[in-house]
Scaffold this active site. Sequence first.
Site, short mmCIF file in Angstrom:
data_model
loop_
_atom_site.label_atom_id
_atom_site.label_comp_id
_atom_site.label_asym_id
_atom_site.label_seq_id
_atom_site.Cartn_x
_atom_site.Cartn_y
_atom_site.Cartn_z
CG ASP A 138 45.63 48.96 41.38
OD1 ASP A 138 46.58 49.28 42.13
OD2 ASP A 138 44.67 49.71 41.15
CG ASP B 133 46.55 50.74 46.42
OD1 ASP B 133 47.03 51.89 46.27
OD2 ASP B 133 46.08 50.08 45.47
#
Length: 182
Positions: free
Chosen positions: A141, A157
């Site tokens: 991330d 995402d």
Amino acid sequence: MEREGAQARRITGAGAAGAGETVEERGERMLAEGIAVLLLLAFDQAAKYAARAYLRPIGSRTLIPGVLGLRYSENTGAAFSSFSGSTGLLTGLTALLVAGILIWLLTHRQEPRRIRVPLLMIFAGGAGNLIDRLCFSYVTDFIELLFVRFAIFNLADILITVGAVLLAIAVLFYGGTRDGAK
């Protein structure tokens, strides 16, 4: 004679992505969908590679002060780092969901674009995060919203979230059926 052959190859299904298209046209549409998924996957994986290569050493970088930044994070959990450390379980569930979506897409070829496109987005995002889990045992991330306290996330995402919202809108407002009836 040629016109009759083309008519015989037409696929029916009112309001469907494949409505009235020939076998060749359907093949072209499915090829385009496959290429789109591969491009989304490639973009996601390239961005994650760049985050691992360039952002991991420095940790974080502000892009737009007070709005957007990049922060390297290795997420072993699910959304918002829930189920952190349950990589095996999450990998298995993600693989099942990605496989289920793929099977549905392949067996429901005449569904409308308003259903197929969001599912293709969810599939690409899920596959992108699955690749990370299989290769690294975590999901990379790196996108951080600075104006609100929110989880760090990635492009996969975003695909999953936008795809889910579009799918919900399609089902709620159009019933999700081929002809748009509720």
